[in-house]
Design an enzyme around this catalytic site. Structure first.
Site, PDB file in Angstrom:
ATOM      1  N   ASN A  54     -16.341  71.652 -50.566  1.00 46.92           N
ATOM      2  CA  ASN A  54     -17.622  71.057 -50.189  1.00 46.92           C
ATOM      3  C   ASN A  54     -17.866  69.906 -51.170  1.00 46.92           C
ATOM      4  O   ASN A  54     -18.213  70.142 -52.318  1.00 46.92           O
ATOM      5  CB  ASN A  54     -18.741  72.106 -50.299  1.00 46.92           C
ATOM      6  CG  ASN A  54     -20.113  71.491 -50.099  1.00 46.92           C
ATOM      7  OD1 ASN A  54     -20.233  70.374 -49.589  1.00 46.92           O
ATOM      8  ND2 ASN A  54     -21.155  72.223 -50.482  1.00 46.92           N
ATOM      9  N   LYS A  83     -20.165  67.760 -51.026  1.00 46.19           N
ATOM     10  CA  LYS A  83     -21.591  67.400 -51.118  1.00 46.19           C
ATOM     11  C   LYS A  83     -21.724  65.882 -50.946  1.00 46.19           C
ATOM     12  O   LYS A  83     -20.951  65.281 -50.203  1.00 46.19           O
ATOM     13  CB  LYS A  83     -22.181  67.896 -52.438  1.00 46.19           C
ATOM     14  CG  LYS A  83     -21.812  69.344 -52.723  1.00 46.19           C
ATOM     15  CD  LYS A  83     -22.546  69.929 -53.880  1.00 46.19           C
ATOM     16  CE  LYS A  83     -21.977  71.306 -54.172  1.00 46.19           C
ATOM     17  NZ  LYS A  83     -22.790  72.071 -55.094  1.00 46.19           N
ATOM     18  N   HIS A 135     -26.254  75.876 -46.383  1.00 45.31           N
ATOM     19  CA  HIS A 135     -25.946  75.823 -47.816  1.00 45.31           C
ATOM     20  C   HIS A 135     -27.256  75.913 -48.599  1.00 45.31           C
ATOM     21  O   HIS A 135     -28.290  75.389 -48.165  1.00 45.31           O
ATOM     22  CB  HIS A 135     -25.211  74.519 -48.140  1.00 45.31           C
ATOM     23  CG  HIS A 135     -24.676  74.490 -49.530  1.00 45.31           C
ATOM     24  ND1 HIS A 135     -25.465  74.194 -50.622  1.00 45.31           N
ATOM     25  CD2 HIS A 135     -23.437  74.757 -50.019  1.00 45.31           C
ATOM     26  CE1 HIS A 135     -24.724  74.267 -51.721  1.00 45.31           C
ATOM     27  NE2 HIS A 135     -23.496  74.613 -51.383  1.00 45.31           N
ATOM     28  N   GLU A 170     -28.358  74.361 -51.061  1.00 44.97           N
ATOM     29  CA  GLU A 170     -29.016  73.082 -51.381  1.00 44.97           C
ATOM     30  C   GLU A 170     -29.833  72.591 -50.198  1.00 44.97           C
ATOM     31  O   GLU A 170     -30.890  71.983 -50.371  1.00 44.97           O
ATOM     32  CB  GLU A 170     -27.958  72.043 -51.807  1.00 44.97           C
ATOM     33  CG  GLU A 170     -27.448  72.340 -53.207  1.00 44.97           C
ATOM     34  CD  GLU A 170     -26.051  71.827 -53.494  1.00 44.97           C
ATOM     35  OE1 GLU A 170     -25.538  70.978 -52.744  1.00 44.97           O
ATOM     36  OE2 GLU A 170     -25.457  72.295 -54.484  1.00 44.97           O
ATOM     37  N   GLU A 218     -22.848  82.764 -51.715  1.00 44.09           N
ATOM     38  CA  GLU A 218     -22.962  81.808 -52.818  1.00 44.09           C
ATOM     39  C   GLU A 218     -24.228  82.099 -53.609  1.00 44.09           C
ATOM     40  O   GLU A 218     -25.314  81.622 -53.239  1.00 44.09           O
ATOM     41  CB  GLU A 218     -23.043  80.386 -52.257  1.00 44.09           C
ATOM     42  CG  GLU A 218     -21.801  79.952 -51.520  1.00 44.09           C
ATOM     43  CD  GLU A 218     -21.624  78.450 -51.622  1.00 44.09           C
ATOM     44  OE1 GLU A 218     -20.579  78.022 -52.111  1.00 44.09           O
ATOM     45  OE2 GLU A 218     -22.546  77.708 -51.251  1.00 44.09           O
ATOM     46  N   GLY A 276     -22.496  75.351 -59.450  1.00 45.33           N
ATOM     47  CA  GLY A 276     -22.518  74.195 -60.343  1.00 45.33           C
ATOM     48  C   GLY A 276     -22.920  74.510 -61.774  1.00 45.33           C
ATOM     49  O   GLY A 276     -23.206  73.609 -62.556  1.00 45.33           O
ATOM     50  N   SER A 305     -18.984  78.086 -58.858  1.00 41.93           N
ATOM     51  CA  SER A 305     -18.205  77.851 -60.075  1.00 41.93           C
ATOM     52  C   SER A 305     -16.795  78.458 -60.030  1.00 41.93           C
ATOM     53  O   SER A 305     -16.286  78.919 -61.051  1.00 41.93           O
ATOM     54  CB  SER A 305     -18.970  78.352 -61.307  1.00 41.93           C
ATOM     55  OG  SER A 305     -20.160  77.613 -61.468  1.00 41.93           O
TER      56      SER A 305
HETATM   57  C1  PEP Z   1     -21.077  74.916 -53.607  1.00 44.28           C
HETATM   58  O1  PEP Z   1     -21.971  74.096 -53.783  1.00 44.28           O
HETATM   59  O2  PEP Z   1     -20.853  75.351 -52.479  1.00 44.28           O
HETATM   60  C2  PEP Z   1     -20.326  75.377 -54.776  1.00 44.28           C
HETATM   61  C3  PEP Z   1     -19.708  76.517 -54.671  1.00 44.28           C
HETATM   62  O3  PEP Z   1     -20.322  74.553 -55.890  1.00 44.28           O
HETATM   63  P1  PEP Z   1     -19.538  74.825 -57.271  1.00 44.28           P
HETATM   64  O4  PEP Z   1     -18.147  75.284 -56.924  1.00 44.28           O
HETATM   65  O5  PEP Z   1     -19.555  73.493 -57.960  1.00 44.28           O
HETATM   66  O6  PEP Z   1     -20.304  75.872 -58.002  1.00 44.28           O
END
Ligand code: PEP
Length: 254
Positions: free
Chosen positions: A8, A10, A95, A97, A167, A173, A213
């Site tokens: 992803n 983003k 998601h 966000e 998630e 992040g 992460s």
């Molecule tokens: C995400 O935003 O879907 C995500 C998993 O980000 P990160 O791997 O950077 O934590």
């Protein structure tokens, strides 16, 4: 079950950076007969990635969102037929966000999910609790509620292209991934909820991805858990070498 590792991006990478990524990624990515990797770039880069990576066997290209209507007065949105025209094969839906910053509700997620599945796209539906919900020990309650509401329109027949991503918002992040034990507990809960929602057969075969992460160095321990079937990857997917190493480590452990 074939695992799935999805990037992803983003709102990162314009055309030049996407082109650079594709050139590096195509040198290292080892194709698979059944697709087990995907990239969801900014949509302006999808045609570019289609041209440079579209022939890679085992790699899917997709979108970070999708609308339920085919066309109309929905500024800033994109529909299933429009995505298919671009060669997209999947859409990420709900998601955190989008839920947190753009007011995405479970009801909207449900409509997006149903439209994607009805139109033949794979829908990657995201669920996960916030830090305060985690600290208040509300993870199970929050995830069950999001899952049920987000899959409200999914039938027992129409789910072969459904993928769930757990998630935890506190892990996205932050560099602080959930422990494999936490991920496994929540994934197990998701699978048992899915049994009630779409039936045992669908639930057993459903891919449940972990996101938050992940990196090449921690994917193996997560994939060692029986209900972790892949990953949705943010930061570690932005460099070709790192995303490919994560895919390879995940494949080896899955
Ligand atoms: C995400 O935003 O879907 C995500 C998993 O980000 P990160 O791997 O950077 O934590």
């Amino acid at each position: 079950m074939t695992p799935l590792f999805v990037a992803n991006w983003k709102m990162n990478k314009g055309l030049a950076e996407a082109r650079e990524f594709a050139a590096e990624f195509s040198k290292v990515f080892k194709s698979a007969s059944v697709p087990d990797a995907g990239i969801a770039p900014v949509l302006s880069c999808l045609p570019q990635l289609q041209e440079s990576l579209g022939q890679q066997k085992g790699l899917l290209l997709g979108s970070q969102n999708v609308h339920w209507e085919e066309s109309g007065a929905h500024t800033g949105e994109i529909s299933v037929p429009m995505l298919k025209e671009l060669g997209a094969e999947f859409a990420i839906v709900g998601h955190s966000e989008r839920r947190e910053f753009y007011g995405e509700t479970d009801q909207a997620v449900a409509k997006r999910t149903s439209a994607a599945l009805a139109g033949g796209l794979t829908a990657i539906v995201c669920v996960g609790e916030t830090q305060s919900q985690f600290e208040a020990k509300q993870t199970e309650q929050v995830v069950s509620k999001q899952l049920k509401a987000s899959l409200a329109g999914v039938s027992t027949e129409d789910n072969s292209k459904l993928v769930i991503a757990y998630e935890p918002v506190w892990a996205i992040g932050t560099g602080l991934a959930a422990t494999p034990e936490i991920a496994q507990n929540v994934h197990q809960l998701i699978r048992s909820e899915l049994e009630g929602l779409i039936g045992k057969d669908g639930a057993v075969e459903m891919r449940i991805l972990y996101g938050g992460s992940t990196k090449p160095g921690n994917i193996a321990e997560l994939m060692a858990k029986p209900d972790v079937n892949g990953a949705l990857v943010g930061g570690a997917s932005l460099e070709a070498e790192s995303f490919n190493s994560l895919i390879e480590a995940g494949r080896a452990a899955g």
